[in-house]
Design a protein around this motif. Structure first.
Motif, mmCIF file in Angstrom:
data_model
loop_
_atom_site.group_PDB
_atom_site.id
_atom_site.type_symbol
_atom_site.label_atom_id
_atom_site.label_comp_id
_atom_site.label_asym_id
_atom_site.label_seq_id
_atom_site.Cartn_x
_atom_site.Cartn_y
_atom_site.Cartn_z
ATOM 1 N N TYR A 283 27.018 68.247 30.490
ATOM 2 C CA TYR A 283 25.833 69.039 30.151
ATOM 3 C C TYR A 283 24.650 68.111 29.913
ATOM 4 N N ASP A 284 23.581 68.279 30.671
ATOM 5 C CA ASP A 284 22.367 67.491 30.507
ATOM 6 C C ASP A 284 21.466 68.189 29.492
ATOM 7 N N ARG A 285 21.324 67.605 28.322
ATOM 8 C CA ARG A 285 20.570 68.253 27.243
ATOM 9 C C ARG A 285 19.064 68.210 27.462
ATOM 10 N N GLU A 286 18.605 67.344 28.325
ATOM 11 C CA GLU A 286 17.172 67.298 28.621
ATOM 12 C C GLU A 286 16.780 68.386 29.611
ATOM 13 N N ILE A 287 17.583 68.553 30.665
ATOM 14 C CA ILE A 287 17.317 69.572 31.682
ATOM 15 C C ILE A 287 17.910 70.922 31.283
ATOM 16 N N LEU A 288 18.861 70.909 30.347
ATOM 17 C CA LEU A 288 19.535 72.123 29.862
ATOM 18 C C LEU A 288 20.357 72.782 30.959
ATOM 19 N N THR A 289 21.189 71.971 31.613
ATOM 20 C CA THR A 289 22.042 72.528 32.652
ATOM 21 C C THR A 289 23.259 71.639 32.858
ATOM 22 N N TYR A 290 24.274 72.175 33.531
ATOM 23 C CA TYR A 290 25.491 71.420 33.822
ATOM 24 C C TYR A 290 25.348 70.705 35.157
ATOM 25 N N GLN A 291 25.687 69.410 35.158
ATOM 26 C CA GLN A 291 25.587 68.599 36.359
ATOM 27 C C GLN A 291 26.910 67.881 36.604
ATOM 28 N N ILE A 292 27.041 67.288 37.771
ATOM 29 C CA ILE A 292 28.265 66.594 38.153
ATOM 30 C C ILE A 292 28.024 65.086 38.131
ATOM 31 N N ALA A 293 28.996 64.341 37.651
ATOM 32 C CA ALA A 293 28.925 62.886 37.631
ATOM 33 C C ALA A 293 30.020 62.323 38.523
ATOM 34 N N GLY A 294 29.754 61.155 39.109
ATOM 35 C CA GLY A 294 30.755 60.521 39.967
ATOM 36 C C GLY A 294 30.115 59.493 40.869
ATOM 37 N N ASP A 295 30.933 58.709 41.551
ATOM 38 C CA ASP A 295 30.424 57.690 42.463
ATOM 39 C C ASP A 295 29.601 58.322 43.579
ATOM 40 N N GLY A 296 28.379 57.827 43.742
ATOM 41 C CA GLY A 296 27.516 58.300 44.813
ATOM 42 C C GLY A 296 26.675 59.506 44.480
ATOM 43 N N VAL A 297 26.836 60.086 43.286
ATOM 44 C CA VAL A 297 26.077 61.286 42.927
ATOM 45 C C VAL A 297 24.587 60.988 42.835
ATOM 46 N N GLY A 298 24.243 59.865 42.236
ATOM 47 C CA GLY A 298 22.826 59.520 42.093
ATOM 48 C C GLY A 298 22.137 59.397 43.438
#
Length: 443
Positions: A283-298
């Motif tokens: 959960y990204d508290r700045e954007i207020l939404t759920y995001q995915i983390a992992g290699d290559g996501v950025g």
């Protein structure tokens, strides 16, 4: 001498039997025809349409009110808090600090304050329902052959999409943008102003302004109305003291990662479901939404902005090709607006469930124009309803399972992404094949 046996054809009763059977067949066919005509007349009745509209919206309002924070969370918690801060003497989002939305998004959020803190969500639902009612009246009052079909389809689509169809700021833009696109051929200045206002609530209808510029002949009127409307909004914002915060939403969106519901996140959701280390939902508290983390996501999140620009540009070039070949707005508006809107959805790194509500605008317009010489819109109409239904399964019904990367829910979002790509493919192929009215049309 034997008595001759009369043949069947010589039987004086045979013609009477055949006439009776023929008469029965005709009366049966006439009865079925009369039934179909009565059904069509009933379906086109303003009273029946009005009752259906009220029932559908009453159902959606109920789903939002009983769903609590899961369905009305953004409205009751986030929107209400933003407005409370401003009214209470704190910072005004979009004016005193950058905001994720353009400035005019604050208008419906402020209107919902008429219900106070306890009635904020209820007033919001009433406001959106009234906006939808206005768009529905414009649609039905046009009395085109496809208007009734489009009206019933929109109601079915809203039911399939569920509470999210009313419970986000996108619902405001859908109603306003739908009216704008319906009027673009007959009242281009008003239509452009409405589409531009919707874009200053949430950005996506700006793409429909581009569609209008391409599709209609009075494109100068469209451009002037869009420019004047934007100038008024920016001037008001500057007078309020926003400075560069008037375009702060651009930077806010650019810094986002891959949201869990976005088509681009599907690969990493499958990795999370498989238990790959370092791949998970957060959960990204700045954007207020759920995001995915992992290699290559950025890298993927940054690349999607370029992919979106390239795909939208390609769609615009296809639209320009059609215009140069003499394709009229009747044939062009449906597939071009659908292609642009779906492109914004499938290439978006955000992918919120409410984005699916955008599909209503091009599909309704496409269904209306299909009866006036535009391409048939059966395939996108069916696909859009299925996509909406799958979206309701994901949110709000099984959202926790998606956040846990449960395999069946990952499969659901995967199927939805494939169907959205199918919608884009249909629109692009139709754009490529669409012909001027005097030429043979294969689409």
């Amino acid at each position: 001498m034997p008595t001759p046996v009369p043949s069947a054809s010589a039987d004086p009763g045979a013609p009477a039997v055949r006439d009776a059977r023929s008469s029965g067949t005709r009366s049966g066919a006439d009865g079925r025809t009369a039934f179909v005509e009565r059904a069509r007349s009933l379906a086109a009745s303003p009273v029946v349409l009005g009752i259906a509209f009220v029932l559908v919206h009453a159902w959606l309002v109920r789903l939002n009110l009983v769903g609590g924070n899961r369905t009305l969370g953004d409205v009751d918690v986030v929107y209400r808090t933003w407005m409370q801060q401003g009214i209470g003497g704190g910072d005004w989002v979009g004016v005193d600090r950058p905001w994720v939305y353009p400035l005019l998004a604050a208008v419906p959020m402020l209107v919902a304050r008429l219900g106070g803190d306890s009635g904020y969500g209820a007033v919001w639902l009433v406001l959106v329902s009234l906006l939808n009612a206005g768009a529905f009246v414009v649609l039905v009052a046009r009395r085109r052959a496809g208007s009734v079909v489009a009206a019933w389809w929109w109601l079915a689509f809203l039911v399939a999409l569920g509470p999210i169809a009313l419970g986000r700021i996108d619902a405001v833009t859908v109603a306003v943008a739908l009216v704008g696109l319906l009027l673009v051929s007959t009242r281009p200045s008003l239509a452009s102003a409405l589409l531009t206002i919707a874009a200053w609530v949430k950005v996506w209808p700006a793409a429909l302004v581009v569609v209008a510029v391409l599709a209609v002949r009075r494109r100068v009127e469209v451009l002037v109305a869009a420019a004047v409307t934007s100038a008024v909004v920016v001037s008001i914002s500057l007078v309020l003291g926003s400075g560069w915060n008037v375009v702060g939403f651009v930077g806010q969106q650019a810094g986002r990662g891959l949201q869990v519901e976005s088509p681009a996140a599907v690969l990493w959701l499958w990795r999370a479901a498989a238990g790959v280390p370092g791949t998970f939902v957060y959960y990204d508290r700045e954007i207020l939404t759920y995001q995915i983390a992992g290699d290559g996501v950025g890298f993927a999140a940054k690349a999607m902005s370029l992919v979106m620009a390239a795909v939208v540009l390609g769609v615009v070039l296809l639209g320009l090709r059609a215009v140069r070949r003499g394709v009229t707005a009747t044939r062009l508006l449906g597939p071009l607006s659908l292609a642009v809107v779906v492109a914004l959805i499938v290439t978006n790194k955000v992918g919120s469930p409410q984005f699916v509500a955008w599909l209503a605008v091009p599909v309704v317009v496409g269904l209306v124009l299909a009866r006036s010489g535009g391409p048939r819109f059966v395939v996108p109409a069916v696909l859009a309803v299925v996509v909406a239904g799958l979206t309701q399964v994901v949110y709000p019904l099984e959202y926790d399972a998606l956040l846990a990367a449960r395999t069946d829910l990952v499969a659901v979002v995967t199927v939805r992404a494939v169907l959205e790509l199918g919608l884009l493919a249909w629109a692009v192929v139709t754009l490529w094949r669409v012909r001027p009215a005097h030429a043979r049309m294969d689409a």
